[in-house]
Design a protein around this motif. Structure first.
Motif, PDB file in Angstrom:
ATOM      1  N   ALA A  32       9.086  63.664   6.193  1.00 44.45           N
ATOM      2  CA  ALA A  32       9.892  64.857   5.915  1.00 44.45           C
ATOM      3  C   ALA A  32       9.161  66.126   6.344  1.00 44.45           C
ATOM      4  O   ALA A  32       7.952  66.248   6.127  1.00 44.45           O
ATOM      5  CB  ALA A  32      10.228  64.926   4.427  1.00 44.45           C
ATOM      6  N   PRO A  33       9.867  67.071   6.940  1.00 44.25           N
ATOM      7  CA  PRO A  33       9.234  68.348   7.287  1.00 44.25           C
ATOM      8  C   PRO A  33       8.657  69.025   6.044  1.00 44.25           C
ATOM      9  O   PRO A  33       9.300  69.074   4.993  1.00 44.25           O
ATOM     10  CB  PRO A  33      10.398  69.175   7.856  1.00 44.25           C
ATOM     11  CG  PRO A  33      11.384  68.153   8.347  1.00 44.25           C
ATOM     12  CD  PRO A  33      11.260  67.002   7.370  1.00 44.25           C
ATOM     13  N   GLY A  34       7.436  69.502   6.145  1.00 44.59           N
ATOM     14  CA  GLY A  34       6.777  70.184   5.044  1.00 44.59           C
ATOM     15  C   GLY A  34       6.042  69.281   4.074  1.00 44.59           C
ATOM     16  O   GLY A  34       5.324  69.756   3.202  1.00 44.59           O
ATOM     17  N   PHE A  35       6.201  67.952   4.223  1.00 39.64           N
ATOM     18  CA  PHE A  35       5.509  67.008   3.346  1.00 39.64           C
ATOM     19  C   PHE A  35       4.019  67.038   3.669  1.00 39.64           C
ATOM     20  O   PHE A  35       3.626  67.057   4.831  1.00 39.64           O
ATOM     21  CB  PHE A  35       6.054  65.588   3.559  1.00 39.64           C
ATOM     22  CG  PHE A  35       5.264  64.531   2.856  1.00 39.64           C
ATOM     23  CD1 PHE A  35       5.464  64.274   1.518  1.00 39.64           C
ATOM     24  CD2 PHE A  35       4.306  63.798   3.544  1.00 39.64           C
ATOM     25  CE1 PHE A  35       4.733  63.288   0.860  1.00 39.64           C
ATOM     26  CE2 PHE A  35       3.575  62.814   2.898  1.00 39.64           C
ATOM     27  CZ  PHE A  35       3.785  62.557   1.563  1.00 39.64           C
ATOM     28  N   TRP A  71       3.973  69.660  -1.121  1.00 38.90           N
ATOM     29  CA  TRP A  71       4.872  70.230  -0.118  1.00 38.90           C
ATOM     30  C   TRP A  71       4.379  71.594   0.323  1.00 38.90           C
ATOM     31  O   TRP A  71       3.817  72.348  -0.475  1.00 38.90           O
ATOM     32  CB  TRP A  71       6.285  70.372  -0.698  1.00 38.90           C
ATOM     33  CG  TRP A  71       6.850  69.041  -1.067  1.00 38.90           C
ATOM     34  CD1 TRP A  71       6.717  68.394  -2.268  1.00 38.90           C
ATOM     35  CD2 TRP A  71       7.583  68.167  -0.236  1.00 38.90           C
ATOM     36  NE1 TRP A  71       7.337  67.178  -2.216  1.00 38.90           N
ATOM     37  CE2 TRP A  71       7.884  67.013  -0.981  1.00 38.90           C
ATOM     38  CE3 TRP A  71       8.044  68.251   1.086  1.00 38.90           C
ATOM     39  CZ2 TRP A  71       8.608  65.947  -0.451  1.00 38.90           C
ATOM     40  CZ3 TRP A  71       8.769  67.205   1.606  1.00 38.90           C
ATOM     41  CH2 TRP A  71       9.042  66.064   0.840  1.00 38.90           C
ATOM     42  N   ARG A  72       4.641  71.923   1.570  1.00 41.85           N
ATOM     43  CA  ARG A  72       4.260  73.228   2.112  1.00 41.85           C
ATOM     44  C   ARG A  72       5.007  74.346   1.370  1.00 41.85           C
ATOM     45  O   ARG A  72       4.448  75.403   1.113  1.00 41.85           O
ATOM     46  CB  ARG A  72       4.562  73.263   3.615  1.00 41.85           C
ATOM     47  CG  ARG A  72       4.035  74.463   4.343  1.00 41.85           C
ATOM     48  CD  ARG A  72       4.293  74.397   5.834  1.00 41.85           C
ATOM     49  NE  ARG A  72       5.721  74.145   6.085  1.00 41.85           N
ATOM     50  CZ  ARG A  72       6.186  73.230   6.939  1.00 41.85           C
ATOM     51  NH1 ARG A  72       5.359  72.496   7.639  1.00 41.85           N
ATOM     52  NH2 ARG A  72       7.486  73.072   7.099  1.00 41.85           N
ATOM     53  N   SER A  73       6.289  74.086   1.005  1.00 39.51           N
ATOM     54  CA  SER A  73       7.075  75.116   0.318  1.00 39.51           C
ATOM     55  C   SER A  73       8.154  74.466  -0.547  1.00 39.51           C
ATOM     56  O   SER A  73       8.492  73.292  -0.362  1.00 39.51           O
ATOM     57  CB  SER A  73       7.751  76.040   1.332  1.00 39.51           C
ATOM     58  OG  SER A  73       8.794  75.349   1.999  1.00 39.51           O
ATOM     59  N   ASP A  75      11.256  75.272  -0.385  1.00 31.34           N
ATOM     60  CA  ASP A  75      12.370  75.016   0.530  1.00 31.34           C
ATOM     61  C   ASP A  75      12.234  73.654   1.203  1.00 31.34           C
ATOM     62  O   ASP A  75      13.235  72.945   1.387  1.00 31.34           O
ATOM     63  CB  ASP A  75      12.479  76.116   1.585  1.00 31.34           C
ATOM     64  CG  ASP A  75      12.973  77.443   1.008  1.00 31.34           C
ATOM     65  OD1 ASP A  75      13.584  77.430  -0.087  1.00 31.34           O
ATOM     66  OD2 ASP A  75      12.735  78.482   1.650  1.00 31.34           O
ATOM     67  N   ASP A  76      11.013  73.275   1.577  1.00 32.08           N
ATOM     68  CA  ASP A  76      10.796  71.956   2.197  1.00 32.08           C
ATOM     69  C   ASP A  76      11.136  70.839   1.212  1.00 32.08           C
ATOM     70  O   ASP A  76      11.768  69.849   1.583  1.00 32.08           O
ATOM     71  CB  ASP A  76       9.340  71.803   2.668  1.00 32.08           C
ATOM     72  CG  ASP A  76       9.022  72.653   3.877  1.00 32.08           C
ATOM     73  OD1 ASP A  76       9.906  72.860   4.731  1.00 32.08           O
ATOM     74  OD2 ASP A  76       7.864  73.123   3.973  1.00 32.08           O
ATOM     75  N   ALA A  79      14.924  70.674   0.764  1.00 28.78           N
ATOM     76  CA  ALA A  79      15.540  70.065   1.959  1.00 28.78           C
ATOM     77  C   ALA A  79      15.389  68.544   1.921  1.00 28.78           C
ATOM     78  O   ALA A  79      16.313  67.800   2.271  1.00 28.78           O
ATOM     79  CB  ALA A  79      14.921  70.653   3.226  1.00 28.78           C
ATOM     80  N   TRP A  80      14.226  68.061   1.474  1.00 23.32           N
ATOM     81  CA  TRP A  80      14.020  66.612   1.346  1.00 23.32           C
ATOM     82  C   TRP A  80      15.028  66.006   0.369  1.00 23.32           C
ATOM     83  O   TRP A  80      15.633  64.983   0.636  1.00 23.32           O
ATOM     84  CB  TRP A  80      12.584  66.328   0.916  1.00 23.32           C
ATOM     85  CG  TRP A  80      12.373  65.014   0.235  1.00 23.32           C
ATOM     86  CD1 TRP A  80      12.036  64.808  -1.070  1.00 23.32           C
ATOM     87  CD2 TRP A  80      12.495  63.702   0.804  1.00 23.32           C
ATOM     88  NE1 TRP A  80      11.942  63.471  -1.341  1.00 23.32           N
ATOM     89  CE2 TRP A  80      12.219  62.766  -0.205  1.00 23.32           C
ATOM     90  CE3 TRP A  80      12.816  63.234   2.074  1.00 23.32           C
ATOM     91  CZ2 TRP A  80      12.247  61.392  -0.001  1.00 23.32           C
ATOM     92  CZ3 TRP A  80      12.843  61.862   2.289  1.00 23.32           C
ATOM     93  CH2 TRP A  80      12.564  60.957   1.257  1.00 23.32           C
ATOM     94  N   SER A  83      18.415  65.445   1.863  1.00 20.54           N
ATOM     95  CA  SER A  83      18.466  64.724   3.140  1.00 20.54           C
ATOM     96  C   SER A  83      19.004  63.301   2.989  1.00 20.54           C
ATOM     97  O   SER A  83      18.892  62.696   1.918  1.00 20.54           O
ATOM     98  CB  SER A  83      17.061  64.658   3.752  1.00 20.54           C
ATOM     99  OG  SER A  83      16.241  63.752   3.019  1.00 20.54           O
TER     100      SER A  83
END
Length: 118
Positions: A32-35, A71-73, A75-76, A79-80, A83
């Motif tokens: 996942a983006p930001g993971f 997580w980076r944020s 929001d990340d 979003a996960w 998804s």
């Protein structure tokens, strides 16, 4: 950075099956983006005898497994959870008897971190 902790009370006798579910997971969150990372912590209920300073197992305490993701944020993380990969990762639910009660989700923002360098 955000740390999401799911505290899970696993019923006595189901610990090995619970751990196997994580050992054999499909690793969708890892993509996942930001993971950043995932950890699963096994409970070790202990008690301290304040008079002697001795630690011993506490068979009366309910231990909680902790599943932590970094997580980076926020929001990340959100979003996960929205998804198709999240839905797929949580599709095969564990049987209810595996748990000694409801799990609890905690979310924290990291404002300070110290890493020990070897």
């Amino acid at each position: 950075m955000i740390v999401v902790t799911n505290r899970i009370p696993v019923a006595e006798g189901h610990e090995a099956d619970f751990e196997d579910r994580f050992k054999n997971r499909v690793h969708l969150v890892d993509q996942a983006p930001g993971f950043i990372r995932n950890e699963v912590h096994r409970p070790k209920p202990m008690k301290l005898d304040h008079a002697t300073g001795a630690w011993s197992p506490d068979p009366d305490a309910q231990g909680f497994y902790e599943v932590k993701t970094w997580w980076r944020s926020m929001d990340d993380f959100i979003a996960w959870t929205r998804s198709p990969a999240f839905a797929e990762a949580h599709r095969n639910r564990a049987p209810k008897e595996m748990f000694a009660g409801p799990s609890k989700l905690d979310i924290h923002e990291v404002f300070l971190s110290t890493d020990l360098k070897g």
